[in-house]
Write a protein that holds these residues in place. Structure first.
Motif, short mmCIF file in Angstrom:
data_model
loop_
_atom_site.label_atom_id
_atom_site.label_comp_id
_atom_site.label_asym_id
_atom_site.label_seq_id
_atom_site.Cartn_x
_atom_site.Cartn_y
_atom_site.Cartn_z
N ALA A 154 5.90 35.80 14.71
CA ALA A 154 5.39 34.45 14.95
C ALA A 154 4.03 34.25 14.28
N VAL A 155 3.22 35.29 14.29
CA VAL A 155 1.90 35.21 13.64
C VAL A 155 2.07 35.09 12.13
N ARG A 156 2.98 35.91 11.57
CA ARG A 156 3.23 35.83 10.12
C ARG A 156 3.66 34.42 9.72
N LYS A 157 4.58 33.89 10.47
CA LYS A 157 5.10 32.55 10.15
C LYS A 157 4.00 31.51 10.28
N ALA A 158 3.21 31.61 11.34
CA ALA A 158 2.14 30.64 11.55
C ALA A 158 1.11 30.69 10.43
N ALA A 159 0.76 31.91 10.00
CA ALA A 159 -0.21 32.06 8.92
C ALA A 159 0.34 31.49 7.62
N CYS A 160 1.64 31.71 7.39
CA CYS A 160 2.29 31.18 6.19
C CYS A 160 2.30 29.66 6.22
N GLU A 161 2.54 29.10 7.40
CA GLU A 161 2.55 27.64 7.55
C GLU A 161 1.16 27.05 7.33
N TRP A 178 -2.30 23.80 3.57
CA TRP A 178 -3.47 23.52 2.74
C TRP A 178 -3.00 23.05 1.35
N PHE A 179 -2.00 23.72 0.80
CA PHE A 179 -1.49 23.33 -0.51
C PHE A 179 -0.81 21.96 -0.44
N ASP A 203 12.25 26.28 6.38
CA ASP A 203 11.69 24.93 6.24
C ASP A 203 10.17 25.00 6.14
N LEU A 204 9.67 26.06 5.54
CA LEU A 204 8.22 26.25 5.45
C LEU A 204 7.58 25.14 4.61
N PRO A 205 6.43 24.65 5.03
CA PRO A 205 5.72 23.69 4.19
C PRO A 205 5.36 24.35 2.86
N PHE A 206 5.27 23.54 1.81
CA PHE A 206 4.86 24.00 0.50
C PHE A 206 5.93 24.88 -0.17
N TYR A 207 6.26 26.01 0.44
CA TYR A 207 7.17 26.98 -0.19
C TYR A 207 8.60 26.46 -0.29
#
Length: 562
Positions: free
Chosen positions: A172-179, A184-185, A465-469
């Motif tokens: 969950a932390v990994r996903k949140a950091a990625c989001e 930002w991008f 469904d990650l933002p940006f990526y």
């Protein structure tokens, strides 16, 4: 002299024009080859002073992009840079047309003249304004990226400091950091799309003005590539797609099992072990101290080098607000001094800086003391990256100084992560080739292209469904795409070379180190092909090279479980 004590003097364009004019007159009026040689060597000394000032301004600007003085100097140098290039071209043309060329070739080597011929194809006065605009656009991108800060756990932090959270054992932390990073991008989407669109069209216009169909031939010349071209590059990418991607896919399937997920999501990719990746022990100061010990023990050559680096304060590695992203190694020619820039963030990447960037620095330190012409101190970039990536592996016996009981974990991580890098480099490279072959692509079409190439080179990843990526814009975080066009495949070629040095060291460490020193000490006096063959290594794009390396690495992974 310490870095903080090195004086900066703004390069004076008019002064350099006058000095270059005097050199050109001496080259023209020379009655003997020796007179021309002496005139050129005087020009080299002048150039060292200018290049040193340039590097000092760049280093100090990237250390703090908010520094008003060096911010203005950066803008000034962006503006006058093409004029300096044009002056250098005049000298190159005079040498190429010299009636004493056979004698000059005997003194400086035929490769030097090959490189001069490449350099004069890189510009003409008609494209100077386009080059100035290109410099302004890349600086704008760098400033924008350097300003990146995100909210994390109630605190505003620079983007590089998200690194440990992107590798957290907690999914969950990994996903949140990625989001958070992706958002930002996304928030700067319009700026990033516009900047790259302008850069592509600008570079395409430069290529066409130089008589080419598009930017690619000009881009290869600006990379100084003197022994391979787009055909060899495409052949290399084909080998990676057919022979390396399946190897990495198997490694990634094993990684998914190891960390306990059914399939790798994009935010799972950095995590190699369920309890977390290996992280270096101690503080940043402890890591730096261990690095000094490592190089003291590695060889007499590295002992001398590391003392020079540390005593000269020739590293700036701590991440802080306003600091430009990424890492690099540059040099101050007048002092024969390399300089390392990085952003420590508490991950294994901090140690990689002390092996990768120090590999670059060590190579410059050695070659700069060989008496080579400045333009022959360093090889082309795939050769330079071989210096650094090979050092990552040749320092393996000392990794315990950094990781203690987690050393084995780091070794597996480093081997697998280096393997993963190769297809990614090919993804970046093919994306860039396609972008410059089709400069009319819209931002949305470029994103579609990136997603298409992701499936070719990294089919194991799910962007959910990650933002940006998930919209295919992940390429915008790769600074090379904006700032150093067509520079990235060099890492993949160098990684295949580094694996060969590493595999050789597993059989005979002493002999492998001798081969590495031979490769390093020749600097840029040989082509990449000649350097590789001289060290007894296979060229990355030689038929069958990738298949052989992939099989050997797969065997090592199977035989060395955690």
């Amino acid at each position: 002299m310490k870095f903080s004590e090195m004086p900066y003097t703004r390069p004076d364009l008019e002064k350099v024009k006058k000095a270059t004019g005097e050199i050109l007159e001496k080259l023209s009026s020379a009655g003997t080859a020796e007179e021309q040689i002496n005139a050129y060597l005087a020009y080299e000394e002048e150039s060292k002073e200018v290049n040193t000032s340039w590097s000092l301004a760049y280093a100090r600007h990237t250390i703090d992009t908010r520094d008003e003085f060096y911010d203005k100097e950066s803008d000034y140098l962006d503006e006058i840079g093409p004029a300096f290039t044009e002056l250098g071209q005049r000298v190159s043309l005079a040498l190429l047309n010299s009636r004493f060329r056979p004698q000059l070739e005997e003194r400086f080597g035929k490769l030097w003249f090959t490189n001069l011929e490449i350099s004069i194809r890189c510009m003409k006065p008609e494209i100077m304004e386009l080059m100035q605009e290109e410099n302004r656009l890349t600086s704008e991108y760098q400033k924008l990226y350097a300003s990146a800060a995100v909210e994390w756990e109630g605190e505003t932090i620079p983007l590089p400091k998200l690194g440990p959270f992107l590798q957290s054992p907690d999914r969950a932390v990994r996903k949140a950091a990625c989001e958070v990073k992706g958002r930002w991008f996304d928030a700067h989407r319009d700026q990033l799309d516009e900047l790259y669109d302008k850069l592509v069209k600008n570079r395409d216009a430069q290529g066409r003005a130089m008589g080419y169909e598009n930017y690619i031939p000009l881009g290869y010349d600006r990379m100084g590539r003197n022994s391979w071209g787009p055909r060899e590059c495409a052949a290399f990418r084909d080998q990676i797609a057919s022979d390396m991607v399946p190897v990495v896919a198997r490694v990634k399937a094993n990684q998914a099992k190891r960390i306990g997920v059914d399939a790798l999501k994009f935010y799972d990719d950095p995590l190699m072990f369920p309890d977390g990746n290996a992280v270096p022990q101690g503080t940043a100061e402890d890591i730096l101290a261990a690095g000094r010990e490592m190089y003291h023990e590695l060889s007499p050559e590295t002992r001398e080098f590391i003392d020079f680096l540390y005593d000269g304060e020739l590293l700036d590695v701590l991440s802080k607000e306003g600091k430009a992203p990424g890492g690099y190694c540059t040099s101050f020619s007048a002092y024969k001094a390399p300089f390392i820039f990085a952003n420590f963030n508490g991950t294994a990447g901090d140690v990689d800086v002390l092996t990768h960037e120090a590999g670059h620095a060590f190579a410059f330190y050695r070659a700069a003391r060989k008496g080579y012409l400045e333009s022959l101190i360093s090889p082309t970039m795939e050769g330079c990256e071989t210096h650094s990536m090979s050092m990552e592996f040749l320092t393996a016996p000392w990794h315990g100084k950094f990781f203690g009981p987690a050393t084995r974990k780091y070794e597996i991580y480093h081997c697998e992560d280096s393997l993963r890098l190769i297809p990614y480099c090919c993804l970046v490279d093919e994306f860039q080739h396609r972008a410059y072959e089709e400069p009319g692509l819209t931002p949305a079409q470029r994103n579609e292209l990136w997603l298409e190439l992701e499936k070719k080179y990294r089919p194991w990843l799910d962007f959910e469904d990650l933002p940006f990526y998930s919209r295919g814009a992940g390429w915008q975080q790769q600074t090379h795409i904006f700032m150093s066009p067509l520079y990235y495949i060099d890492y993949a070629m160098a990684q295949t070379m580094a694996y060969q040095f590493w595999l050789a060291s597993l059989e005979n460490r002493e002999e492998a180190w001798k081969k590495y020193l031979t490769f390093v000490d020749l600097g840029g006096t040989r082509t990449f092909e000649e350097l590789a063959q001289g060290a007894g290594m296979k060229l990355p794009y030689a038929p069958g090279c990738i298949k052989e390396i992939g099989e050997k690495i797969s065997r090592w992974i199977d035989e060395n479980p955690l």
